[in-house]
Design a protein around this motif. Structure first.
Motif, mmCIF file in Angstrom:
data_model
loop_
_atom_site.group_PDB
_atom_site.id
_atom_site.type_symbol
_atom_site.label_atom_id
_atom_site.label_comp_id
_atom_site.label_asym_id
_atom_site.label_seq_id
_atom_site.Cartn_x
_atom_site.Cartn_y
_atom_site.Cartn_z
ATOM 1 N N GLU A 75 -0.984 33.156 -7.371
ATOM 2 C CA GLU A 75 -1.376 34.301 -6.635
ATOM 3 C C GLU A 75 -0.810 35.744 -7.222
ATOM 4 O O GLU A 75 -0.670 36.664 -6.519
ATOM 5 C CB GLU A 75 -0.692 34.059 -5.113
ATOM 6 N N LEU A 76 -0.120 35.689 -8.373
ATOM 7 C CA LEU A 76 0.533 36.886 -9.046
ATOM 8 C C LEU A 76 -0.445 37.960 -9.101
ATOM 9 O O LEU A 76 -1.441 37.634 -9.488
ATOM 10 C CB LEU A 76 1.235 36.607 -10.260
ATOM 11 N N LEU A 80 5.192 42.890 -12.323
ATOM 12 C CA LEU A 80 6.320 43.437 -13.154
ATOM 13 C C LEU A 80 6.788 44.824 -12.433
ATOM 14 O O LEU A 80 6.078 45.623 -12.472
ATOM 15 C CB LEU A 80 5.888 43.405 -14.593
ATOM 16 N N LYS A 81 8.357 44.441 -12.239
ATOM 17 C CA LYS A 81 8.993 45.755 -11.568
ATOM 18 C C LYS A 81 10.352 45.787 -12.226
ATOM 19 O O LYS A 81 11.020 44.923 -12.803
ATOM 20 C CB LYS A 81 9.126 45.306 -10.152
ATOM 21 N N ILE A 116 9.866 39.848 -11.481
ATOM 22 C CA ILE A 116 8.546 39.372 -11.110
ATOM 23 C C ILE A 116 8.558 39.405 -9.660
ATOM 24 O O ILE A 116 9.343 38.741 -9.058
ATOM 25 C CB ILE A 116 8.492 37.818 -11.797
ATOM 26 N N GLU A 117 7.493 40.225 -9.125
ATOM 27 C CA GLU A 117 7.234 40.222 -7.480
ATOM 28 C C GLU A 117 6.397 38.950 -7.451
ATOM 29 O O GLU A 117 5.278 38.884 -7.924
ATOM 30 C CB GLU A 117 6.828 41.627 -7.214
ATOM 31 N N LEU A 126 12.406 37.924 -8.729
ATOM 32 C CA LEU A 126 13.043 37.021 -9.593
ATOM 33 C C LEU A 126 13.252 37.996 -10.881
ATOM 34 O O LEU A 126 12.137 38.338 -11.499
ATOM 35 C CB LEU A 126 12.159 35.680 -9.833
ATOM 36 N N ARG A 127 14.242 38.053 -11.250
ATOM 37 C CA ARG A 127 14.449 38.649 -12.588
ATOM 38 C C ARG A 127 14.853 37.959 -13.764
ATOM 39 O O ARG A 127 15.463 36.731 -13.674
ATOM 40 C CB ARG A 127 16.015 39.641 -12.316
#
Length: 615
Positions: free
Chosen positions: A299-300, A305-306, A315-316, A330-331
């Protein structure tokens, strides 16, 4: 003092804007209740809920259909279309129970607590797994709660009280999914990396007429023109169908040239878009490297990417099971395609044409089944084909039946080993309790826990049986003042003098009570093995015993040449560590060297019974 009578200060603000027309959900709910059929859209996916088979109890069916419709709205307990379908299936299962056991129940007011308990018992008698029974029971009770909230007092008082708990029958502790072993994880990662390299090469050659199925010395100019025409159609329309005239001409020319056509449609689209088969290795690699849940990876979104900084990026992702805190970050490392951030950037690059064509914001837009699709479709057969193509085997040497949901456990198991089992560092993305129960307590990590317990017991035993070792300085102090003999197994001048005189010496130590052994009955001679003195609470080791200890240490190290490593550790590893790590460090290098010279000059110092050299 504050003037309470003063007028309140007006603060400047902004005008609130509301949509001009907000659709009234009551009309949609009324239509759903009347028809027992409605469409649910959750997480950009839709499903049709059909309850028209719930016949014979129209009033009850409409009340529960309304409850299910409310459960499927934003903020309701059904957060995905799969959960909505599970609610519908549980309701149909409850209807089967009513048809079999309680045909007289036609409305909510007819439902008693005994009938709810009867549904629980009926599922248990039918052989349903306890956990499946609890899941269905909870969903049916949730619908009753929603129905009662919409129409207070519709249920009898005893039924309303019964809704406060799910079941009084026990469930079964679910067996957590196990992680894959290191060998399987390495094989999966290598296979995924190989496919990633192929993908990079494939898209890197996208502007060249260079594809494996087209490399043929006899290719004619007409064939090249037909191929360019097919690619022009894909660039203009996104896809090209089997019935398109340009594709038909290319197909015919290739057949006449003796070229294979079995994968032509995939090879053409694979130069512009990701294919369904390409998604499996990419998702496997991303899950193994990050530990993200496979459903979250599917579902990304394209803006996942933030905050890139310092070689890392966030990663959101959405974890729908985390009610109230679904969106998480998650970094991870960011850089080349060997990093999670770099891999996602590659996917974004490859899926950009499909996303623009579909006007979608999903990460995995790709070509499948003759069209562009924005989401990951069924992957079961694709996973089987991928593992078979790479010949991946499981721990028993059989063809691997890859379960994508176990990849997160595999990543977590590797991280658990790297962190040394420190749960505070291991618990990333969930609580310490969940980390311990669901990710640490799995069969793959059991040997680590068992080894930890064994090491702890060994350390406790070593601490309890630590030998009493006296240096020359300590021996001199105790000889001068026996009252300072704290920690010795004897007390009083006479006993201390006897201990140091050698009258009570055994082979490797001075004995504080040969007839008061902790290994036997008082009054009997000590039954301990010939090097058991090193673990005896009666033993006192002084410098006078250093030559004998060094002779024995030389002997057991010589045995290393005669025994296998495992046998030597089993037989001599403990006593070797006792002498080398606990006794010798208490003496100076000069004392040890002098004792070693004495031991070398007197071979009679060591006496070994036959079992010492026995294999």
């Amino acid at each position: 003092m504050t003037d309470l009578t003063a007028a309140p200060v007006r603060r400047p603000g902004r005008r609130a804007l509301f949509p001009e027309a907000v659709p009234d959900p009551q009309g949609e709910a009324a239509r759903a209740i009347a028809s027992l059929r409605f469409i649910v859209t959750l997480a950009d996916r839709s499903i049709t809920i059909d309850l028209t088979m719930l016949s014979g109890r129209k009033a009850l069916a409409q009340a529960l259909a309304g409850a299910l419709w409310r459960a499927c709205q934003v903020g309701g307990p059904a957060g995905s279309v799969s959960t909505a379908a599970a609610y519908a299936n549980a309701l149909k299962f409850f209807w089967r129970y009513l048809d079999a056991a309680n045909p007289s129940v036609t409305r909510l007011s007819d439902l008693s607590a005994a009938r709810i308990d009867g549904f629980d018992a009926w599922m248990e008698e039918s052989g349903l797994h306890p956990n499946h029974r609890l899941h269905r029971m909870s969903k049916v009770l949730n619908l009753f709660r929603l129905a009662e909230a919409a129409e207070p007092g519709c249920l009898p008082p005893d039924t309303s009280r019964r809704l406060m708990y799910t079941s009084d029958r026990p469930g079964v502790r679910a067996r957590p999914r196990d992680a894959y072993g290191d060998d399987v994880a390495t094989a999966l990662r290598n296979a995924a990396r190989t496919d990633l390299t192929t993908l990079i090469g494939r898209f890197g050659e996208a502007d060249q007429i260079h594809i494996s199925t087209l490399e043929d010395a006899g290719r004619t100019k007409a064939l090249s023109v037909a191929h360019d025409g097919a690619m022009a159609v894909i660039d203009a329309e996104g896809v090209i169908g089997h019935r398109h005239p340009v594709f038909k001409r290319l197909y015919t020319l290739r057949r006449e040239s003796g070229l294979p056509n079995d994968r032509l449609i995939h090879d053409l689209h694979g130069r512009r878009h990701l294919l369904a088969a390409d998604l499996v290795p990419l998702m496997v690699l991303l899950s193994l490297d990050t530990g993200l849940e496979i459903e979250a990876i599917k579902e990304l979104r394209s803006d996942c990417l933030k905050n890139p900084a310092g070689g890392y990026v966030e990663i959101e992702y959405c974890k729908r099971r985390a009610r109230g805190a679904e969106w998480k970050r998650l970094r991870v490392r960011d850089g080349a395609s060997s990093t999670p951030g770099g891999l996602i950037r590659k996917v974004l690059q490859w899926t950009d044409p499909a996303r623009r064509r579909l006007a979608a914001d999903t990460l995995w837009s790709h070509f499948a089944w003759g069209r562009l699709t924005p989401r990951v479709l069924a992957t079961t057969q694709l996973v089987v084909s991928w593992t078979e193509r790479h010949g991946i085997r499981d721990e028993q040497g059989k063809p691997l039946r890859l379960n994508l949901t176990r990849l997160r456990k595999t990543h977590k198991a590797a991280w658990y080993r790297r962190t040394g089992g420190q749960l505070e560092r291991f618990a990333v993305g969930h609580t310490v309790a969940v980390a311990a129960n669901h990710y640490a307590d799995i069969p793959t990590l059991r040997h680590i826990h068992e080894a930890t317990v064994a090491d702890a017991m060994t350390d406790a035993l070593d601490a309890a049986l630590h030998p009493c070792v006296l240096s020359l300085e300590q021996e001199a102090v105790i000889r001068a003042d026996p009252d300072k003999a704290i920690g010795l197994p004897v007390s009083g001048r006479a006993a201390v003098d006897a201990l140091f005189s050698g009258a009570q010496d055994v082979w490797l130590a001075s004995c504080g009570g040969f007839y008061k052994s902790p290994f036997g009955n008082e009054g009997d001679a000590c039954p301990s093995p010939f090097w058991g003195c090193l673990e005896c609470s009666n033993a006192v080791i002084t410098a006078r015993k250093l030559p004998a200890l060094l002779s024995f240490l030389r002997f057991i190290r010589a045995q290393r040449q005669l025994l296998s490593e495992a046998d030597w550790i089993t037989k001599f590893g403990r006593v070797n560590g006792r002498i080398a790590d606990q006794i010798l460090p208490r003496f100076s290098a000069a004392e040890i060297e002098q004792a070693g010279q004495f031991a070398a000059s007197d071979p009679t110092l060591i006496y070994l019974p036959p079992e010492a050299g026995a294999p």
